[in-house]
Design a protein around this motif. Sequence first.
Motif, PDB file in Angstrom:
ATOM      1  N   ARG A 141       3.953  11.604 -11.761  1.00  0.00           N
ATOM      2  CA  ARG A 141       4.537  10.456 -12.484  1.00  0.00           C
ATOM      3  C   ARG A 141       4.678   9.253 -11.561  1.00  0.00           C
ATOM      4  O   ARG A 141       4.357   8.134 -11.942  1.00  0.00           O
ATOM      5  N   HIS A 142       5.161   9.488 -10.357  1.00  0.00           N
ATOM      6  CA  HIS A 142       5.272   8.398  -9.379  1.00  0.00           C
ATOM      7  C   HIS A 142       3.906   7.752  -9.165  1.00  0.00           C
ATOM      8  O   HIS A 142       3.794   6.525  -9.162  1.00  0.00           O
ATOM      9  N   ALA A 143       2.896   8.569  -8.961  1.00  0.00           N
ATOM     10  CA  ALA A 143       1.553   8.055  -8.693  1.00  0.00           C
ATOM     11  C   ALA A 143       1.043   7.220  -9.868  1.00  0.00           C
ATOM     12  O   ALA A 143       0.480   6.136  -9.667  1.00  0.00           O
ATOM     13  N   LYS A 144       1.231   7.686 -11.076  1.00  0.00           N
ATOM     14  CA  LYS A 144       0.771   6.939 -12.256  1.00  0.00           C
ATOM     15  C   LYS A 144       1.490   5.603 -12.373  1.00  0.00           C
ATOM     16  O   LYS A 144       0.885   4.582 -12.718  1.00  0.00           O
ATOM     17  N   ILE A 145       2.776   5.594 -12.084  1.00  0.00           N
ATOM     18  CA  ILE A 145       3.543   4.338 -12.148  1.00  0.00           C
ATOM     19  C   ILE A 145       3.058   3.368 -11.069  1.00  0.00           C
ATOM     20  O   ILE A 145       2.823   2.187 -11.341  1.00  0.00           O
ATOM     21  N   TYR A 146       2.893   3.851  -9.835  1.00  0.00           N
ATOM     22  CA  TYR A 146       2.396   2.985  -8.758  1.00  0.00           C
ATOM     23  C   TYR A 146       1.017   2.429  -9.094  1.00  0.00           C
ATOM     24  O   TYR A 146       0.740   1.256  -8.849  1.00  0.00           O
ATOM     25  N   ALA A 147       0.150   3.255  -9.644  1.00  0.00           N
ATOM     26  CA  ALA A 147      -1.210   2.821  -9.968  1.00  0.00           C
ATOM     27  C   ALA A 147      -1.216   1.683 -10.986  1.00  0.00           C
ATOM     28  O   ALA A 147      -2.128   0.863 -10.996  1.00  0.00           O
ATOM     29  N   ALA A 148      -0.193   1.618 -11.816  1.00  0.00           N
ATOM     30  CA  ALA A 148      -0.120   0.589 -12.862  1.00  0.00           C
ATOM     31  C   ALA A 148       0.690  -0.640 -12.458  1.00  0.00           C
ATOM     32  O   ALA A 148       0.692  -1.633 -13.186  1.00  0.00           O
ATOM     33  N   MET A 149       1.346  -0.593 -11.326  1.00  0.00           N
ATOM     34  CA  MET A 149       2.230  -1.693 -10.926  1.00  0.00           C
ATOM     35  C   MET A 149       1.465  -2.860 -10.313  1.00  0.00           C
ATOM     36  O   MET A 149       0.657  -2.659  -9.400  1.00  0.00           O
ATOM     37  N   PRO A 150       1.743  -4.075 -10.805  1.00  0.00           N
ATOM     38  CA  PRO A 150       1.145  -5.234 -10.143  1.00  0.00           C
ATOM     39  C   PRO A 150       1.764  -5.395  -8.753  1.00  0.00           C
ATOM     40  O   PRO A 150       2.935  -5.076  -8.549  1.00  0.00           O
ATOM     41  N   GLY A 151       0.986  -5.823  -7.816  1.00  0.00           N
ATOM     42  CA  GLY A 151       1.482  -6.010  -6.458  1.00  0.00           C
ATOM     43  C   GLY A 151       1.517  -4.749  -5.631  1.00  0.00           C
ATOM     44  O   GLY A 151       1.959  -4.761  -4.495  1.00  0.00           O
ATOM     45  N   ARG A 206       0.848  -1.188   0.000  1.00  0.00           N
ATOM     46  CA  ARG A 206       0.000   0.000   0.000  1.00  0.00           C
ATOM     47  C   ARG A 206       0.883   1.238   0.000  1.00  0.00           C
ATOM     48  O   ARG A 206       1.669   1.428   0.925  1.00  0.00           O
ATOM     49  N   VAL A 207       0.771   2.061  -1.052  1.00  0.00           N
ATOM     50  CA  VAL A 207       1.645   3.228  -1.169  1.00  0.00           C
ATOM     51  C   VAL A 207       0.848   4.518  -1.282  1.00  0.00           C
ATOM     52  O   VAL A 207      -0.316   4.537  -1.682  1.00  0.00           O
ATOM     53  N   GLY A 208       1.535   5.597  -0.940  1.00  0.00           N
ATOM     54  CA  GLY A 208       1.002   6.939  -1.115  1.00  0.00           C
ATOM     55  C   GLY A 208       2.087   7.802  -1.729  1.00  0.00           C
ATOM     56  O   GLY A 208       3.272   7.475  -1.658  1.00  0.00           O
ATOM     57  N   VAL A 209       1.678   8.894  -2.328  1.00  0.00           N
ATOM     58  CA  VAL A 209       2.619   9.847  -2.915  1.00  0.00           C
ATOM     59  C   VAL A 209       2.339  11.206  -2.287  1.00  0.00           C
ATOM     60  O   VAL A 209       1.201  11.674  -2.296  1.00  0.00           O
ATOM     61  N   VAL A 210       3.371  11.815  -1.742  1.00  0.00           N
ATOM     62  CA  VAL A 210       3.257  13.141  -1.138  1.00  0.00           C
ATOM     63  C   VAL A 210       3.916  14.136  -2.085  1.00  0.00           C
ATOM     64  O   VAL A 210       5.115  14.056  -2.351  1.00  0.00           O
ATOM     65  N   GLY A 211       3.108  15.020  -2.608  1.00  0.00           N
ATOM     66  CA  GLY A 211       3.549  15.994  -3.601  1.00  0.00           C
ATOM     67  C   GLY A 211       3.173  15.498  -4.984  1.00  0.00           C
ATOM     68  O   GLY A 211       3.665  14.463  -5.419  1.00  0.00           O
ATOM     69  N   VAL A 212       2.266  16.188  -5.657  1.00  0.00           N
ATOM     70  CA  VAL A 212       1.803  15.717  -6.970  1.00  0.00           C
ATOM     71  C   VAL A 212       2.089  16.726  -8.077  1.00  0.00           C
ATOM     72  O   VAL A 212       1.300  16.910  -8.989  1.00  0.00           O
ATOM     73  N   GLY A 213       3.276  17.319  -7.994  1.00  0.00           N
ATOM     74  CA  GLY A 213       3.736  18.160  -9.095  1.00  0.00           C
ATOM     75  C   GLY A 213       4.200  17.258 -10.232  1.00  0.00           C
ATOM     76  O   GLY A 213       3.737  16.120 -10.372  1.00  0.00           O
ATOM     77  N   HIS A 214       5.119  17.727 -11.027  1.00  0.00           N
ATOM     78  CA  HIS A 214       5.577  16.977 -12.197  1.00  0.00           C
ATOM     79  C   HIS A 214       6.077  15.580 -11.832  1.00  0.00           C
ATOM     80  O   HIS A 214       5.608  14.579 -12.384  1.00  0.00           O
ATOM     81  N   LEU A 215       7.007  15.489 -10.899  1.00  0.00           N
ATOM     82  CA  LEU A 215       7.587  14.199 -10.528  1.00  0.00           C
ATOM     83  C   LEU A 215       6.602  13.337  -9.738  1.00  0.00           C
ATOM     84  O   LEU A 215       6.458  12.141 -10.007  1.00  0.00           O
ATOM     85  N   GLY A 216       5.925  13.918  -8.771  1.00  0.00           N
ATOM     86  CA  GLY A 216       4.998  13.147  -7.942  1.00  0.00           C
ATOM     87  C   GLY A 216       3.845  12.550  -8.719  1.00  0.00           C
ATOM     88  O   GLY A 216       3.438  11.413  -8.466  1.00  0.00           O
TER      89      GLY A 216
END
Length: 79
Positions: free
Chosen positions: A18-28, A6-16
């Motif tokens: 991207r992190h969120a989109k990658i996590y949302a697509a990751m299996p597991g 279970r993950v969260g992303v703090v800060g959703v600017g340019h980099l954050g």
Amino acid sequence: MPNRLRVGVVGVGHLGSRHAKIYAAMPGVALIAVCDVDAAKVQGLARKLRCRAVTDYRALHGVVDAVSLAVPTTLHAAI
């Protein structure tokens, strides 16, 4: 899938965001929440990625197993 990280992303600017989109697509991995002080921005991304939106990083405590910190370096220690 049982036992997903279970993950969260703090800060959703340019980099954050991207992190969120990658996590949302990751299996597991389950993207539980995204966090940003900009309520409109974080709510829009959360809707798109189907997760929770929060404006206070402390709301993630006990809810996620890991966070991706994508805020200015000067804020890392405080968060």
